[in-house]
Design an enzyme around this catalytic site. Structure first.
Site, PDB file in Angstrom:
ATOM      1  N   TYR A 140       0.808  -1.226   0.000  1.00 32.31           N
ATOM      2  CA  TYR A 140       0.000   0.000   0.000  1.00 32.31           C
ATOM      3  C   TYR A 140       0.840   1.274   0.000  1.00 32.31           C
ATOM      4  CZ  TYR A 140      -4.814  -1.500   0.327  1.00 32.31           C
ATOM      5  OH  TYR A 140      -6.046  -1.995   0.030  1.00 32.31           O
ATOM      6  N   LYS A 165       1.493 -15.059   3.262  1.00 30.03           N
ATOM      7  CA  LYS A 165       1.656 -15.782   1.997  1.00 30.03           C
ATOM      8  C   LYS A 165       3.156 -16.039   1.832  1.00 30.03           C
ATOM      9  CE  LYS A 165       0.029 -17.347  -1.981  1.00 30.03           C
ATOM     10  NZ  LYS A 165      -0.947 -18.439  -2.115  1.00 30.03           N
ATOM     11  N   ASP A 182      -4.888 -17.559   1.235  1.00 24.36           N
ATOM     12  CA  ASP A 182      -5.921 -18.158   0.386  1.00 24.36           C
ATOM     13  C   ASP A 182      -6.703 -19.228   1.151  1.00 24.36           C
ATOM     14  OD1 ASP A 182      -3.360 -19.196   0.278  1.00 24.36           O
ATOM     15  OD2 ASP A 182      -3.513 -19.991  -1.746  1.00 24.36           O
ATOM     16  N   ASP A 196      -6.959  -5.713   4.313  1.00 29.51           N
ATOM     17  CA  ASP A 196      -8.018  -4.958   3.649  1.00 29.51           C
ATOM     18  C   ASP A 196      -9.062  -5.918   3.081  1.00 29.51           C
ATOM     19  OD1 ASP A 196      -9.325  -2.780   2.651  1.00 29.51           O
ATOM     20  OD2 ASP A 196      -8.118  -2.646   0.825  1.00 29.51           O
TER      21      ASP A 196
END
Ligand code: NAI
Length: 343
Positions: free
Chosen positions: A125, A177, A212, A236
């Site tokens: 971000y 991740k 995921d 987010d």
């Protein structure tokens, strides 16, 4: 007002002014401790002051260190940089706390009570993006850089772990991740596990889960989670996902906590499709106001506000359209104010 707490109030864009007005009415009914400094930002700031985050707004928050804000519009693609992101950077609002609790039974899942703690300043971000032109296409290649620092990860993880203890939560899940983005999200995972082992072991259970798989597990069985702590972009997305589990964006508040200030808001945006129609659900912003009362040490008033919202929705069954009801923002607010007055 004796002992009033100075706070900045930003009505914002779209449905912002409608839900902010409703929230101020609810706070007034509680005996609001806040002395508001009204300021502008977002599209409203752009139109009226030529800046989506005018200097006067920043100065006000520097003074008060506390703000309640409506949603701020950000154009997609081109246009100005998000005022929300600028506010987070300006006031080093490193932690974004987003609780999601079932308020209205009969939805997709009953009794969900989750908290997403999102890192708010780093990751993908930071806005370090650029294009590379090839032949006659100026946007042939798009490049974004993500940055996570050990210090930033530790600060956020420490906040999440301390929050879990003070809120009596049983489990914290670090969402990452690190199997693919080994450096960018690996540093977050590694810092979290290390911090837990050294300082927090035994105070709550720690779990680690890949983003995921986490999304799928949340949809299949949300009760297996308690507090989820994660990096900026994943946080987010997950916080909207958990909002969907408990009946939609109209019910989920958010707190942006930092070293220099705290800013409270709804998770949802300016809802331009329903702006000005008087049908927006003000509950999320009202719950954000309850978090703001908690933050100021006014737990009794926060609890009364939450109880009154519960009763308005479930005993009086006064609900806006997003919850399947047919009441307007004003009707909901009126019923809530009566509930607050009844104690
Ligand atoms: P959105 O959250 O504004 O709307 C998504 C859908 O949810 C719409 O159908 C809307 O009508 C509905 N909705 C949202 N809040 C509601 C409420 N309180 N009551 C009833 N229905 C509600 O998301 P969208 O359309 O993607 O974004 C619109 C604008 O808001 C964009 O400019 C975006 O950048 C901005 N935004 C600002 C945020 C903030 O200031 N914190 C957060 C998210 C988006």
């Amino acid at each position: 007002m004796p002992n009033a707490i100075d706070a900045t109030l930003i009505p914002g864009d779209g449905i912002g002014p409608e839900i902010v007005e409703a929230t101020v009415a609810a706070l007034d009914a509680l005996g609001s401790p806040f002395r508001w400094e009204r300021q502008i930002a977002g599209l409203d700031g752009m139109r009226r002051a030529g800046d989506p985050l005018p200097a006067a707004t920043i100065e006000s928050i520097k003074r008060t260190r506390l703000a309640l804000k409506g949603p701020l519009e950000t154009p997609s693609g081109g246009g100005w940089r998000s005022s929300n992101v600028r506010l987070r950077e300006e006031f080093k609002l490193y932690a974004n706390l987003r609780p999601a609790r079932t308020l209205v039974p009969g939805g997709r899942f009953e009794n969900v009570d989750l908290v997403v703690v999102r890192e708010n300043l780093e990751g993908l971000y930071i806005g370090h993006e650029h294009y590379i032109a090839i032949d006659d296409d100026p946007h042939a290649v798009a490049i974004a850089t993500g940055v996570n620092t050990r210090r930033g990860c530790r600060r956020l993880l420490e906040y999440a772990f301390e929050y879990a203890i003070s809120a009596g939560r049983k489990k914290v899940s670090i969402v990452h991740k690190a199997n693919i983005m080994k450096a960018l999200t690996g540093i977050f995972l590694e810092t979290g596990v290390d911090l837990y082992e050294r300082k927090y072991k035994g105070k709550f259970a720690l779990d680690t889960v890949i983003i995921d798989a986490c999304a799928m597990k949340l949809v299949q069985n949300p009760w297996q989670f308690d507090v989820l702590v994660t990096t900026n972009l994943f946080g987010d997305i997950l916080s909207d996902l958990v909002a969907g589990l408990v009946g939609g964006l109209g019910l989920t508040p958010g707190a942006n906590i930092g070293a220099d200030a705290a800013i409270f808001e709804a998770v949802h945006g300016s809802a331009p499709d329903i702006a000005g129609k008087g049908i927006a659900n003000p509950t999320a912003l009202m719950l954000a106001a309850a978090m703001m009362l908690d933050h100021c040490g006014l737990q009794d008033r926060a609890a009364l506000l939450r109880r009154s919202i519960d009763a308005t929705l479930n005993v009086d069954e006064v609900r806006t359209g997003d919850l399947g009801g047919r009441h307007t923002t004003a009707q909901f607010t009126h019923a809530l104010v009566e509930r607050i007055a009844a104690g």
